[in-house]
Design an enzyme around this catalytic site. Sequence first.
Site, short mmCIF file in Angstrom:
data_model
loop_
_atom_site.label_atom_id
_atom_site.label_comp_id
_atom_site.label_asym_id
_atom_site.label_seq_id
_atom_site.Cartn_x
_atom_site.Cartn_y
_atom_site.Cartn_z
N HIS A 155 0.84 -1.22 0.00
CA HIS A 155 0.00 0.00 0.00
C HIS A 155 0.87 1.26 0.00
CE1 HIS A 155 -3.36 -2.67 1.29
NE2 HIS A 155 -2.39 -3.25 1.96
N SER A 276 16.76 21.22 -16.31
CA SER A 276 15.63 22.09 -16.60
C SER A 276 16.16 23.39 -17.20
CB SER A 276 14.87 22.38 -15.31
OG SER A 276 14.17 23.60 -15.42
N LYS A 282 17.77 21.32 -11.19
CA LYS A 282 17.04 20.11 -11.55
C LYS A 282 17.88 19.05 -12.27
CE LYS A 282 13.16 19.26 -11.26
NZ LYS A 282 11.93 19.73 -11.90
N GLU A 289 10.74 8.47 -17.47
CA GLU A 289 9.42 9.01 -17.81
C GLU A 289 9.01 8.60 -19.22
OE1 GLU A 289 9.03 13.24 -15.79
OE2 GLU A 289 11.05 12.87 -16.49
#
Length: 466
Positions: A155, A276, A282, A289
């Site tokens: 969970h 970024s 970043k 992704e």
Amino acid sequence: MKMWSGRFRQPLDPQFERWQRSFEFDRRLLRYELAASGAHAHALKTAGILSSDELIQILQGLEGIAKLAESEEFLADAEAEDVHHFVEKRLAAAIGETGYKLHSGRSRNEQIATDLRLYVRAATDEMRQQLADFCEAFILRAGESGDAAMPAYTHLQKAEPVLIGHWLMAYVEMFLRDAERLADGRRRLNLCPLGSGAVAGATLPLNRESIAKALEFAGPTANSIDATSDRDFVIEFVNTLSLLAMHLSRWAEEMILFSSHEYGFVNLPETYSTGSSAMPQKKNPDLLELVRGKSGRIIGDATSLIVTMKGLPLAYNKDLQETQEPLFDATDTMLGLLPLVTGWMKEMTLEFERMENAAQTGFMNAWAAATYLTQRGIPSRLAHEKVGRAVQICVDKKCELQDLPLEELRAIEPAFAQDFYPCLKLESVLAIHDVPGGTAPNRVRQAMAAAKKKIEALREEVHAHA
Ligand code: ARG
């Protein structure tokens, strides 16, 4: 020359003519079309349709096409309807009218069915090789992590500590299942449709056994109607890829999560990350992704295939041409990303200390604590209840179970004794999961050895097919 102009009085509408062509995408089947044509030519010779001389001319012509196929210019053919037409045209151009004899007793319906089986078979072998590489990268990482532990989640809440190796090997199991599913599909597809004709079987006495053998199929397909209309092998293959893509997507998702600042378990390799344009600090997990994103595309290809097929009466229908692009797209997408995820796995690093620390907080030894009581005769439901009460006290006190003094524990259950504390240590908690498939260090090492053997066998199998 067109393949079917005799019956027509009017030329095709030029726009329709362009639109219905498949050469732009089925030209990638050229090598299989040539191999299948060679096998068919031999059968025509045995059936007495071709003389030895003609057979040699045709085989040499086919070879010539194979050589020229390296050049884009040669392949730029604005007239070829499909790969079958292309070969026929080029053969006739190279060797004259004898070239047109190659089509004796065969139909494009069986040809495309054969080419696609050969294509899927080759892609299967390549992909299984890539999966073996990917799994090896996991096993390497698992070996490096030794007995280091991390939290396992259910969970997405901290559940029990496990060996980092155990976590990594979970992925190996998933990907090895995918490799097995690929092999399974390969066994089923490895039958040769040639000799099925357009739908009813060849009109010439072709030796289907020897055609199948020449193309390394296990034998000929059993029913000409089925063989010319079946694309199950395409659907099966792309669905296997969609399962694999789903596994990759789950893996990517977990790596993204674990690389976030909040977890800090996984360091993203710079070689596979991007920055970024706005935020200087970043480092983004783009590879992961995109893997997650591309899985949607592959699952879409699988859906598109089954929807295309579901309304088709037997046997061949031109709709079948529409099964090619989703197949090619799913294959290209998967073959393109597997070497990258392998590279990523080799380059990423793990924060062992942080993971191990995380494995020692959050009451992940509570089940082990209850097991201590179970082993001392307390019914497990009651043991669960009592340890739950101890946890409640710890939550209030902001400490862990091992920080509770013995008196406090004995007030809950007198069976608690001094030997309870060693049972709460990380090593002990890991060690009690000593069953096949469990996280005890010796079990994880066994699992790694077993997976290595499977990979070896997989490689040998692929090698034997090559
Ligand atoms: N390009 C066609 C396909 O991919 C080849 C088979 C054509 N057969 C036919 N009867 N028109 O399905």
